[in-house]
Design a protein around this motif. Structure first.
Motif, PDB file in Angstrom:
ATOM      1  N   THR A  37       1.303  50.080  58.416  1.00 49.09           N
ATOM      2  CA  THR A  37       0.062  49.716  57.719  1.00 49.09           C
ATOM      3  C   THR A  37      -1.164  49.851  58.632  1.00 49.09           C
ATOM      4  O   THR A  37      -2.297  49.840  58.158  1.00 49.09           O
ATOM      5  N   LYS A  38      -0.921  49.990  59.935  1.00 44.46           N
ATOM      6  CA  LYS A  38      -2.059  50.162  60.871  1.00 44.46           C
ATOM      7  C   LYS A  38      -2.607  51.591  60.811  1.00 44.46           C
ATOM      8  O   LYS A  38      -3.685  51.868  61.338  1.00 44.46           O
ATOM      9  N   ILE A  39      -1.858  52.498  60.204  1.00 40.58           N
ATOM     10  CA  ILE A  39      -2.318  53.893  60.121  1.00 40.58           C
ATOM     11  C   ILE A  39      -3.022  54.058  58.778  1.00 40.58           C
ATOM     12  O   ILE A  39      -2.386  54.134  57.736  1.00 40.58           O
ATOM     13  N   LYS A  40      -4.352  54.098  58.832  1.00 44.17           N
ATOM     14  CA  LYS A  40      -5.111  54.070  57.575  1.00 44.17           C
ATOM     15  C   LYS A  40      -5.700  55.429  57.212  1.00 44.17           C
ATOM     16  O   LYS A  40      -6.277  55.589  56.140  1.00 44.17           O
ATOM     17  N   THR A  41      -5.582  56.391  58.115  1.00 41.98           N
ATOM     18  CA  THR A  41      -6.165  57.707  57.812  1.00 41.98           C
ATOM     19  C   THR A  41      -5.117  58.786  58.061  1.00 41.98           C
ATOM     20  O   THR A  41      -4.063  58.521  58.650  1.00 41.98           O
ATOM     21  N   ASP A  42      -5.427  60.007  57.629  1.00 41.67           N
ATOM     22  CA  ASP A  42      -4.536  61.135  57.917  1.00 41.67           C
ATOM     23  C   ASP A  42      -4.471  61.351  59.422  1.00 41.67           C
ATOM     24  O   ASP A  42      -5.468  61.191  60.131  1.00 41.67           O
ATOM     25  N   VAL A  69      -0.871  52.725  66.498  1.00 41.03           N
ATOM     26  CA  VAL A  69      -1.625  53.981  66.414  1.00 41.03           C
ATOM     27  C   VAL A  69      -1.190  54.927  67.540  1.00 41.03           C
ATOM     28  O   VAL A  69      -0.928  56.114  67.314  1.00 41.03           O
ATOM     29  N   THR A  85      -1.242  62.195  55.215  1.00 44.88           N
ATOM     30  CA  THR A  85      -0.346  61.149  55.727  1.00 44.88           C
ATOM     31  C   THR A  85      -0.178  60.065  54.668  1.00 44.88           C
ATOM     32  O   THR A  85      -1.169  59.538  54.172  1.00 44.88           O
ATOM     33  N   GLU A  86       1.070  59.761  54.317  1.00 46.78           N
ATOM     34  CA  GLU A  86       1.355  58.810  53.228  1.00 46.78           C
ATOM     35  C   GLU A  86       2.202  57.657  53.735  1.00 46.78           C
ATOM     36  O   GLU A  86       3.146  57.880  54.504  1.00 46.78           O
ATOM     37  N   PRO A  87       1.947  56.436  53.289  1.00 47.00           N
ATOM     38  CA  PRO A  87       2.832  55.321  53.660  1.00 47.00           C
ATOM     39  C   PRO A  87       4.091  55.309  52.787  1.00 47.00           C
ATOM     40  O   PRO A  87       4.057  55.750  51.643  1.00 47.00           O
TER      41      PRO A  87
END
Ligand SMILES: Nc1ncnc2c1ncn2[C@@H]1O[C@H](COP(=O)(O)OP(=O)(O)OP(=O)(O)O)[C@@H](O)[C@H]1O
Ligand SMILES: [Mg+2]
Length: 272
Positions: free
Chosen positions: A66-71, A34, A77-79
């Protein structure tokens, strides 16, 4: 503008993409995913004076994605799947659409990219992390530049068992200077310089040979090398000796350490 962020296991890379072109690049490093993502975005914005409103979307990939779950900061923000990102980035930087990519990061991944068909052929845990990890216990420095300085004057004959140590003739297509066993000799007189070179030789020979087998299995005679491990001059030299034996060429596109981030930035978003 789209920002592609690659949260690698060791180093986070970010690029800005406009009209299908890579414009800006930054690297950073933080203890967690993060902080890495927020830091990479902050560094990109502040160093390049980019107004937040100019960023349409952030495409995020790499081991930590995968630790970034929000914008991030309210920007969509897209994986992006890491293998897909390496494939797209590798085709973009090499300007070819049928390639084998060997991505040398902390570990090593080998990818086949053929236009929109991108697949993971396999890889090895031997990679840049192996160099740093072995250096920590075997050398007086585990800093990347220090390891390279030592290796420059290393003598492989002190650590590696060569064919000439055990045989009087060449072995099929291998000449007598070829490695019979990495670290298989390890003389008492081996210096830190020799150990450093032995570590690099082990890592790049393993990566080189698995790349050759991957290329040959797909009837190709070239491999595009990416990741920070592609920037290593001694590593490139070791790979060139493999080309001499196996007739598979290694190519090093400019900005290859940003391949994964570029591929993310060029990926179509999942949501329109
Ligand atoms: N200046 C440097 N500092 C630290 N490592 C470096 C440096 N230059 C090259 N390296 C090497 O690059 C490796 C990291 O490469 P890269 O940034 O491509 O990997 P990553 O994306 O973080 O990892 P992965 O893709 O395996 O998740 C390190 O393990 C190290 O061997
Ligand atoms: Mg990586």
């Amino acid at each position: 503008m789209i920002i592609g962020i690659d949260i690698g296991s060791t180093i986070t890379k970010a690029v800005s993409v406009e009209d299908g072109k890579m414009i800006r690049r930054i690297k950073t490093r933080a203890a967690d995913a993060v902080t890495s993502a927020a830091g990479a975005l902050g560094k990109m914005i502040l160093e390049n004076d980019i107004p937040m409103g100019d960023i349409e979307r952030i495409m995020i990939t790499g081991a930590g994605a995968t630790k970034i779950k929000t914008d991030l900061f309210g920007i969509p923000t897209e994986p992006v799947d890491e293998i897909t990102a390496i494939g797209i980035g590798g085709m973009f930087l090499s300007k070819q659409d049928t390639i084998i990519i060997t991505n040398i990061g902390t570990g090593t991944a080998i990818i086949e990219a053929k236009g929109s068909s991108i697949s993971h052929l396999g890889g090895s845990g031997v990679g840049g992390g192996t160099i740093l990890g072995l250096a920590k216990k075997l050398l007086p420095t585990a800093h990347f530049n220090g390891i390279m300085d030592l290796a420059k004057s290393g003598n492989l004959n002190q650590v590696d068992l060569l064919l000439e140590d055990i045989m009087e003739t060449d072995l099929s297509f291998l000449n007598k200077e070829a490695t019979a066993s990495n670290f298989g000799k390890m003389l008492d007189t081996a210096r830190y310089e020799d150990l450093a070179m032995g570590i690099l030789n082990l890592v790049y020979q393993v990566i080189g040979i698995i790349s050759v087998f991957a290329a040959k299995s797909k009837n190709l005679d070239r491999v595009v090398v990416t990741g920070n491990g592609s920037k290593n001059p001694l590593g490139r030299h070791i790979l060139s000796t493999i080309t001499g034996v196996y007739a598979v060429a290694f190519e090093y596109p400019q900005y290859a350490e940003y391949t994964t981030a570029i591929g993310a930035g060029l990926s179509s978003p999942r949501r329109p």
